[in-house]
Every structure is written in C-alpha cells, then in structure tokens.
Design an enzyme around this catalytic site. Structure first.
Site, PDB file in Angstrom:
ATOM      1  N   VAL A 122       0.845  -1.199   0.000  1.00 24.30           N
ATOM      2  CA  VAL A 122       0.000   0.000   0.000  1.00 24.30           C
ATOM      3  C   VAL A 122       0.883   1.254   0.000  1.00 24.30           C
ATOM      4  O   VAL A 122       1.712   1.437   0.897  1.00 24.30           O
ATOM      5  CB  VAL A 122      -0.956   0.009   1.212  1.00 24.30           C
ATOM      6  CG1 VAL A 122      -1.835   1.260   1.188  1.00 24.30           C
ATOM      7  CG2 VAL A 122      -1.813  -1.256   1.220  1.00 24.30           C
ATOM      8  N   LYS A 123       0.676   2.070  -1.038  1.00 22.29           N
ATOM      9  CA  LYS A 123       1.478   3.292  -1.166  1.00 22.29           C
ATOM     10  C   LYS A 123       0.718   4.440  -0.506  1.00 22.29           C
ATOM     11  O   LYS A 123      -0.433   4.720  -0.840  1.00 22.29           O
ATOM     12  CB  LYS A 123       1.691   3.576  -2.655  1.00 22.29           C
ATOM     13  CG  LYS A 123       2.951   4.314  -2.986  1.00 22.29           C
ATOM     14  CD  LYS A 123       3.101   4.370  -4.506  1.00 22.29           C
ATOM     15  CE  LYS A 123       4.373   5.024  -4.925  1.00 22.29           C
ATOM     16  NZ  LYS A 123       4.391   5.236  -6.378  1.00 22.29           N
ATOM     17  N   VAL A 124       1.402   5.096   0.438  1.00 24.51           N
ATOM     18  CA  VAL A 124       0.766   6.113   1.283  1.00 24.51           C
ATOM     19  C   VAL A 124       1.577   7.410   1.172  1.00 24.51           C
ATOM     20  O   VAL A 124       2.808   7.372   1.266  1.00 24.51           O
ATOM     21  CB  VAL A 124       0.762   5.624   2.763  1.00 24.51           C
ATOM     22  CG1 VAL A 124       0.175   6.665   3.690  1.00 24.51           C
ATOM     23  CG2 VAL A 124       0.022   4.294   2.891  1.00 24.51           C
TER      24      VAL A 124
END
Ligand code: E4P
Length: 217
Positions: A86-88
């Site tokens: 998950v890219k945050v």
C-alpha cells in the site's frame, strides 16, 4: 540492488519481466491515468493484472488523504493480492496510517519523500519502503542523489529495516549512482533500465567479432 519498473503499462511490465531482472512494480495515480485506467473496479483489476505478470511487490497508491479513508482503501488494496504494497503519501495522516498498517502486517511504501526528516519519520512509523523522488529534486536544481545518501546514513545508524526505494529515476546514471551509495531498490522507466546495457564499444566490438567470424567461413 532490486529493480522495479515505474509504470502501469502492461506491455512494458511484460517486457521487463521477460528480461528476467524485474523485482517489482510501482504505480501512482498519474501513471494509472496515463493508461486510461479509471473507476474503482477497473483500477483494482489492473493491479491484479500487474500482480499476475510479475513475481515481486506491486505498489498501489491510496487516493484518500485522511486516516480513516487511507485505512479503508489500503485494506481493500492489500486484500486484492499478496504482492500488493500500500502506497501512502508523506503527510501526518499518512504516518498514522503507516503505523496502523504496520501493526496489522500490511506492507507500505511511503511516497513523495523529499527530505531526510520525512524518511526518518516514515521509517519510525514502520514503512516497508520509502520512496525519495530524486528526479523531481534534480528538476529543481537540488541534489537528489545527496538525499539518498543522507537517508542511507540515517537508516544504517539505527538499523532501520525500511528499504530505500529510489524513485523518479530519469536515466541510467541515476541507477548507477543509486547503486554506488547503496539504495536498496530503484524504480524507473523501462528506457532507463535498457539504457544500462548500451555502450558504443560493445556495438563496435560485436560487429568486429561477427565480421571476423564471417571471414573464416
Ligand atoms: C514512484 O513511486 C513514482 O511513481 C515515480 O517514480 C515518480 O516519478 P516521476 O517524477 O518521473 O513522475
């Protein structure tokens, strides 16, 4: 050093995978838009398609900018495939979300890193990867490679397990410079990866070998 490709283009991902040197894929909302992928279901299917092409990690970026939204989106993305990371974004709610994901065993990539302090904070929150954008720093006359070096020093000082994913790579020398200072991973376009193979003396040498071989026939 691991090699990731930075694209949402399936043909380019297949081409890089066929080379046998691909370790993963990064995407972002701009790259998805470039491929004309829009709408929740299509975007999710596209991530699954990418995971089915490559063996390694695939970064999928959340669009929400509040903690609750990022958690909801991130959990949905992580549930799509075991290869999803998950890219945050590097904002305070993002840091909170990274800490939450890390406590749940969901891997994260903290994106839009432009300073050593941001990298330190993301590592402290338990990010699996941090993505310093070196090309975008170079674009504004700031030394992107120097940032990677500073982050390497900080992470080594404290034995952070967070991996440095050098992003916004523009050309082959970015890759070589990142390798020299110990970035764990680089993500770039296919053109920068294939350019590593090119040298005029290789072309001249091969032409001569083939010509000499033909003479002896
Ligand atoms: C990384 O994860 C980003 O998708 C990317 O490397 C940004 O690169 P750009 O600055 O060329 O858009």
């Amino acid at each position: 050093m691991k090699f990731f490709i930075d694209t949402a283009n399936l043909d380019q991902i297949k081409e890089a995978q066929a080379l046998g040197i691909l370790d993963g894929v990064t995407t972002n909302p701009s790259l998805m838009a470039k491929e004309g992928i829009s709408g929740d279901e299509k975007v999710k299917q596209h991530y699954i398609d990418i995971c089915n092409i490559v063996d390694g990690d695939v970064s999928a970026e959340v669009i929400s900018t509040d903690f609750e939204g990022m958690v909801r989106e991130g959990e949905e993305l992580a549930a799509l495939h075991e290869q999803i990371v998950v890219k945050v974004p590097m904002i305070m709610d993002g840091i909170k979300a990274i800490k939450y994901f890390s406590s749940k065993g969901i891997r994260t990539n903290c994106t839009l890193i432009f300073s050593p302090g941001q990298a330190l904070l993301a590592a402290k929150a338990g990010a699996s990867y941090i993505s310093p954008f070196l090309g975008r720093l170079d674009d504004i006359s700031t030394d992107g490679i120097a940032l990677i070096y500073e982050i390497r020093t900080i992470f080594d000082n404290y034995l952070f397990e967070t991996e440095i994913l050098a992003a916004s790579i523009r050309h082959p020398m970015h890759i070589v410079d990142c390798a020299k200072i110990g970035a764990d991973i680089m993500t770039g376009p296919l053109s920068a990866i294939t350019a590593l193979a090119k040298h005029p003396l290789t072309d001249i040498g091969l032409e001569k070998f083939l010509a000499d071989h033909a003479k002896n026939k």
